[in-house]
Design a protein around this motif. Structure first.
Motif, mmCIF file in Angstrom:
data_model
loop_
_atom_site.group_PDB
_atom_site.id
_atom_site.type_symbol
_atom_site.label_atom_id
_atom_site.label_comp_id
_atom_site.label_asym_id
_atom_site.label_seq_id
_atom_site.Cartn_x
_atom_site.Cartn_y
_atom_site.Cartn_z
ATOM 1 N N GLY A 56 0.231 24.732 -1.796
ATOM 2 C CA GLY A 56 1.411 25.581 -1.947
ATOM 3 C C GLY A 56 2.666 24.752 -2.165
ATOM 4 N N PRO A 57 3.813 25.236 -1.635
ATOM 5 C CA PRO A 57 5.081 24.534 -1.886
ATOM 6 C C PRO A 57 5.321 23.360 -0.953
ATOM 7 C CG PRO A 57 5.488 26.512 -0.604
ATOM 8 C CD PRO A 57 4.011 26.496 -0.898
ATOM 9 N N ASP A 58 4.421 23.088 0.004
ATOM 10 C CA ASP A 58 4.646 21.992 0.938
ATOM 11 C C ASP A 58 4.651 20.653 0.195
ATOM 12 O OD1 ASP A 58 4.639 23.858 2.941
ATOM 13 O OD2 ASP A 58 2.517 23.610 3.409
ATOM 14 N N ALA A 98 -7.751 6.052 -9.386
ATOM 15 C CA ALA A 98 -7.925 5.583 -10.759
ATOM 16 C C ALA A 98 -6.884 4.532 -11.106
ATOM 17 C CB ALA A 98 -7.837 6.760 -11.730
ATOM 18 N N ARG A 99 -5.738 4.582 -10.440
ATOM 19 C CA ARG A 99 -4.686 3.594 -10.676
ATOM 20 C C ARG A 99 -4.750 2.442 -9.679
ATOM 21 N NH1 ARG A 99 0.524 7.639 -11.603
ATOM 22 N NH2 ARG A 99 -0.336 8.771 -13.408
ATOM 23 N N ASP A 100 -5.219 2.713 -8.476
ATOM 24 C CA ASP A 100 -5.256 1.695 -7.430
ATOM 25 C C ASP A 100 -6.522 1.904 -6.619
ATOM 26 O OD1 ASP A 100 -4.830 -0.156 -5.492
ATOM 27 O OD2 ASP A 100 -3.103 0.811 -4.580
ATOM 28 N N ALA A 101 -7.615 1.269 -7.026
ATOM 29 C CA ALA A 101 -8.905 1.485 -6.366
ATOM 30 C C ALA A 101 -8.915 0.994 -4.932
ATOM 31 C CB ALA A 101 -10.019 0.783 -7.157
ATOM 32 N N GLY A 102 -8.001 0.058 -4.573
ATOM 33 C CA GLY A 102 -7.980 -0.475 -3.215
ATOM 34 C C GLY A 102 -7.045 0.239 -2.276
ATOM 35 N N LEU A 103 -6.264 1.211 -2.785
ATOM 36 C CA LEU A 103 -5.288 1.954 -1.959
ATOM 37 C C LEU A 103 -4.435 0.986 -1.141
ATOM 38 C CD1 LEU A 103 -7.277 5.038 -0.605
ATOM 39 C CD2 LEU A 103 -5.859 4.864 -2.639
ATOM 40 N N ASP A 104 -3.813 0.022 -1.845
ATOM 41 C CA ASP A 104 -2.984 -0.942 -1.126
ATOM 42 C C ASP A 104 -1.699 -0.289 -0.656
ATOM 43 O OD1 ASP A 104 -1.482 -0.597 -3.370
ATOM 44 O OD2 ASP A 104 -1.873 -2.564 -4.228
ATOM 45 N N GLN A 105 -0.788 -1.076 -0.162
ATOM 46 C CA GLN A 105 0.428 -0.529 0.438
ATOM 47 C C GLN A 105 1.233 0.319 -0.539
ATOM 48 O OE1 GLN A 105 1.237 -0.675 3.662
ATOM 49 N NE2 GLN A 105 -0.753 -1.649 3.933
ATOM 50 N N ALA A 106 1.181 -0.018 -1.835
ATOM 51 C CA ALA A 106 1.961 0.755 -2.811
ATOM 52 C C ALA A 106 1.467 2.186 -2.902
ATOM 53 C CB ALA A 106 1.889 0.085 -4.187
ATOM 54 N N ALA A 107 0.140 2.399 -2.734
ATOM 55 C CA ALA A 107 -0.418 3.744 -2.874
ATOM 56 C C ALA A 107 -0.097 4.625 -1.691
ATOM 57 C CB ALA A 107 -1.934 3.657 -3.071
ATOM 58 N N LEU A 108 -0.007 4.061 -0.492
ATOM 59 C CA LEU A 108 0.188 4.866 0.721
ATOM 60 C C LEU A 108 1.525 4.603 1.398
ATOM 61 C CD1 LEU A 108 -3.386 4.587 2.316
ATOM 62 C CD2 LEU A 108 -2.436 6.454 0.958
ATOM 63 N N SER A 109 2.390 3.814 0.740
ATOM 64 C CA SER A 109 3.630 3.436 1.413
ATOM 65 C C SER A 109 4.549 4.620 1.659
ATOM 66 C CB SER A 109 4.367 2.372 0.584
ATOM 67 O OG SER A 109 4.656 2.886 -0.712
ATOM 68 N N GLY A 110 4.521 5.600 0.742
ATOM 69 C CA GLY A 110 5.415 6.737 0.918
ATOM 70 C C GLY A 110 4.861 7.840 1.791
ATOM 71 N N TRP A 111 3.634 7.698 2.251
ATOM 72 C CA TRP A 111 3.023 8.774 3.040
ATOM 73 C C TRP A 111 3.537 8.777 4.457
ATOM 74 C CZ3 TRP A 111 -0.349 8.736 7.314
ATOM 75 C CH2 TRP A 111 -0.862 9.986 7.650
ATOM 76 N N GLN A 112 3.788 9.946 5.003
ATOM 77 C CA GLN A 112 4.209 10.131 6.392
ATOM 78 C C GLN A 112 3.182 10.988 7.098
ATOM 79 O OE1 GLN A 112 8.086 11.899 6.130
ATOM 80 N NE2 GLN A 112 8.982 10.144 5.062
ATOM 81 N N PRO A 113 2.959 10.744 8.389
ATOM 82 C CA PRO A 113 1.881 11.451 9.097
ATOM 83 C C PRO A 113 1.965 12.968 9.038
ATOM 84 C CG PRO A 113 2.674 9.605 10.398
ATOM 85 C CD PRO A 113 3.609 9.725 9.224
ATOM 86 N N ASP A 114 3.156 13.526 8.875
ATOM 87 C CA ASP A 114 3.268 14.987 8.866
ATOM 88 C C ASP A 114 3.180 15.567 7.450
ATOM 89 O OD1 ASP A 114 5.623 13.853 8.048
ATOM 90 O OD2 ASP A 114 6.909 15.377 8.968
ATOM 91 N N ARG A 115 2.923 14.719 6.450
ATOM 92 C CA ARG A 115 2.844 15.203 5.076
ATOM 93 C C ARG A 115 1.394 15.359 4.641
ATOM 94 N NH1 ARG A 115 6.677 12.289 0.853
ATOM 95 N NH2 ARG A 115 6.028 14.139 -0.313
ATOM 96 N N LEU A 116 1.181 16.224 3.664
ATOM 97 C CA LEU A 116 -0.140 16.425 3.099
ATOM 98 C C LEU A 116 -0.485 15.236 2.216
ATOM 99 C CD1 LEU A 116 0.489 20.100 1.973
ATOM 100 C CD2 LEU A 116 -0.658 19.378 4.049
ATOM 101 N N LEU A 117 -1.785 14.895 2.189
ATOM 102 C CA LEU A 117 -2.239 13.751 1.394
ATOM 103 C C LEU A 117 -3.315 14.222 0.424
ATOM 104 C CD1 LEU A 117 -2.306 10.748 0.722
ATOM 105 C CD2 LEU A 117 -3.935 10.434 2.606
ATOM 106 N N LEU A 118 -3.069 13.986 -0.866
ATOM 107 C CA LEU A 118 -4.041 14.309 -1.915
ATOM 108 C C LEU A 118 -4.541 13.003 -2.509
ATOM 109 C CD1 LEU A 118 -5.525 16.092 -3.978
ATOM 110 C CD2 LEU A 118 -3.405 16.208 -5.306
ATOM 111 N N LEU A 119 -5.856 12.752 -2.368
ATOM 112 C CA LEU A 119 -6.467 11.570 -2.953
ATOM 113 C C LEU A 119 -7.265 11.986 -4.167
ATOM 114 C CD1 LEU A 119 -7.355 8.608 -3.013
ATOM 115 C CD2 LEU A 119 -9.220 9.231 -1.459
ATOM 116 N N ARG A 120 -6.842 11.539 -5.342
ATOM 117 C CA ARG A 120 -7.518 11.864 -6.592
ATOM 118 C C ARG A 120 -8.500 10.764 -6.978
ATOM 119 N NH1 ARG A 120 -3.840 12.616 -11.297
ATOM 120 N NH2 ARG A 120 -5.643 13.722 -12.142
ATOM 121 N N HIS A 121 -9.551 11.176 -7.720
ATOM 122 C CA HIS A 121 -10.527 10.245 -8.291
ATOM 123 C C HIS A 121 -11.147 9.349 -7.227
ATOM 124 C CE1 HIS A 121 -7.746 10.954 -11.865
ATOM 125 N NE2 HIS A 121 -8.896 11.498 -12.229
ATOM 126 N N ALA A 122 -11.699 9.976 -6.179
ATOM 127 C CA ALA A 122 -12.325 9.181 -5.113
ATOM 128 C C ALA A 122 -13.500 8.373 -5.628
ATOM 129 C CB ALA A 122 -12.786 10.110 -3.985
#
Length: 570
Positions: free
Chosen positions: A355-357, A365-389
């Motif tokens: 929804g709008p959250d 597909a852009r960062d197979a290792g999910l380094d700090q750049a991929a998850l740096s902006g994530w906050q524990p209270d936010r939704l996380l969408l992981l594409r192309h697992a």
């Protein structure tokens, strides 16, 4: 005449709907109980780029000459405007593309508009009536625009009497009232325009219309006017009429030509209403009747069917089952795995489920290792969408497992496209999520959705150009093609046709890409055979189907060309 269910906002208190709209515009989560179809309409307006504080809609180029619909409707519109009492009402006539042809009256906040399409002004009753082919209401905060927050509008589609095609819409707008009820005169406005289109020159039809207009004045008047060929029924009468009662009134209208039928007409047992009949005379001859209906008991209000939980196109059983299952699982807040072939709509469904959250998107597909750049902006209270697992490397799987260990309450949605065998680390992650997974069906398993998808995938036509339509032969070809790229591939085909075709009229089968036009091969082909078949079909198209010239162009013998074509058909 058509009836309408109560507006979605009718069951939601108006102050809470106003608050919900403010929260939507500011990107915050919505309060519970907001109708899903209202939220979906707001999302479409945001997708189209409509500013909520729009002051004046973009002007459309003037239409050449007087449109046929306006010419047919103008005489009756001029007659009903005084009856509407336009001091607090506005009457708007549009064509089938929602371009405004004519207006009368005024409503504060509902200024002059050149068009009422959702792409221009967001959610409104005219666009809803055009899409549903039935009467539609939009009240106050259901609108996307700030300037229409105190406006109530009711729209009805104008249908061609012979073809049944939507010719335009007629809208009655007024100031928002406390009860949220529709404008009481919208019903006879609909009947008036349709009758005028059906019989512009018939004195009998005009007399029937005028009698109906006189009898239907006033709120909630249940009135029906009949002459044996034409029938005008108000919305209040539509709610009372049963097929048996309507049959009695039709027979009474026929009998009125030979005897006096004035007074209360006997109706079948259990009719739930009474009918007082007045003959309609023209030049001393009875030509029909006007019946006023009175309910015996207050009818129970109709309960609208619950809207679908997610506003994604498609009504086939496999698609609705998958969407319903995903909605059910995502409500618990635990991780969810969406699987399916490429192009089936996994990411689009994921975004709708959230929804709008605010959502943080990580793409393996852009960062197979999910380094700090991929998850740096994530906050524990936010939704996380992981594409192309399926693209995750071992460090990426370890990073995701570590995140889930540290934040077990993370709202996580993973999309996965099966293909190459998964490594042991990724397979363990997939096994962990398998109990909460949904597989989206490929397009070839829900071909009945293609006709619904086409309008949604077609880009907005350029000013002055008609919308994209399809011949029946082209639709059958689209439904027969297996669509290995699924909805994404269909979208590319539709957009290419919309942007590059020069012909007018509906899309024909001959305009489709070669592979789609020729249909699928009779047996499964290898990737090399797919490429070879595509090259042969393209060469045949360039040489007008001449196999001799095609063989020369491809550098193969005619016998070889014939053999390969036979092999693909086996």
């Amino acid at each position: 005449m058509t009836t309408t269910d109560p507006s979605p906002a009718a069951t939601t208190a108006r102050p809470s709907l106003r608050i919900a709209r403010e929260r939507f515009l500011s990107g915050r989560s919505l309060p519970p109980g907001v109708p899903e179809e209202v939220v979906a309409a707001w999302r479409r307006a945001r997708f189209f780029g409509v500013p909520h504080d729009l002051a004046e809609p973009l002007a459309c180029p003037p239409l050449p000459g007087e449109p046929v619909l306006l010419g047919a409707a103008r005489p009756v519109l001029d007659r009903i405007v005084p009856a509407l009492g336009t001091g607090g009402s506005l009457l708007v006539l549009t064509d089938e593309r929602l371009r405004v042809l004519w207006t009368a009256g005024s409503v504060p906040g509902f200024g002059a508009c050149s068009g009422l399409s959702e792409q221009e002004v967001g959610h409104n009753s005219a666009a809803l009536a055009l899409r549903t082919r039935s009467r539609a209401e939009v009240h106050g905060p259901e609108h996307f625009l700030d300037r229409w927050q105190d406006v109530c509008a009711v729209s009805v589609p104008v249908l061609g009497p012979e073809s049944g095609q939507v010719l335009g819409t007629l809208t009655v707008a007024s100031r928002l009232c406390a009860t949220g009820a529709p404008h009481p005169q919208a019903a006879f406005a609909e009947a008036a325009v349709e009758t005028e289109l059906r019989a512009r020159a018939g004195r009998g039809e005009r007399a029937l219309l005028d009698a109906y207009v006189r009898a239907a004045r006033g709120p909630d008047r249940a009135v029906a006017a009949l002459d044996g060929r034409n029938r005008l029924v108000s919305d209040a009468a539509q709610r009372l009429l049963t097929p048996e009662v309507l049959g009695v009134l039709e027979r009474t209208a026929a009998a009125a030509r030979h005897r006096d039928v004035t007074g209360v007409t006997r109706l079948p047992d259990g009719a739930g209403c009474t009918a007082r009949v007045t003959p309609l005379r023209l030049d001393g001859t009875t030509i029909g009747i006007v019946a006023t209906l009175e309910p015996l008991d207050e009818p129970a209000p109709a309960v609208p069917a619950p809207p679908p939980p997610v506003a994604l196109t498609g009504s086939s059983v496999p698609w609705r089952h998958a969407v319903g299952r995903a909605v059910e699982l995502v409500r618990s807040g635990e991780p969810l795995l969406l699987t399916g072939e490429r192009g089936t709509g996994k990411t689009a469904l994921a975004r709708e489920l959230f929804g709008p959250d605010p959502v943080h998107v990580a793409d393996a597909a852009r960062d197979a290792g999910l380094d700090q750049a991929a998850l740096s902006g994530w906050q524990p209270d936010r939704l996380l969408l992981l594409r192309h697992a399926e693209r995750l490397a071992q460090p990426g799987v370890a990073a995701l497992n570590s995140l889930l260990d540290q934040h077990p309450d993370t709202r996580l949605l993973v999309t996965y496209t099966p293909g190459a065998p998964a490594g042991p680390c990724l397979q363990r992650l997939l096994d962990k999520l398998s109990a909460r997974s949904v597989t989206l069906p490929p397009l070839r398993e829900r071909t009945e959705d293609i006709r619904e998808l086409l309008p949604a995938l077609t880009p907005r036509p350029a000013p002055g150009r008609p919308p994209l339509t399809w011949t029946l032969d082209a639709l059958r070809a689209l439904e027969a093609y297996p669509w290995p790229g699924n909805v994404t591939e269909l979208s590319h085909v539709v957009r290419a046709l919309a942007e590059h075709r020069r012909a007018s009229g509906p899309v024909r089968r001959a305009e489709l890409p070669d592979a789609v036009r020729e249909g699928p091969a009779a047996r499964p082909l290898s990737p090399m055979e797919h490429a070879e078949r595509a090259a042969i079909l393209e060469a045949l198209r360039r040489h007008g189907g001449n196999k001799a010239r095609t063989a020369v162009a491809l550098g193969i013998g005619r016998a070889t060309l014939y053999r390969k074509l036979r092999e693909y058909r086996r």
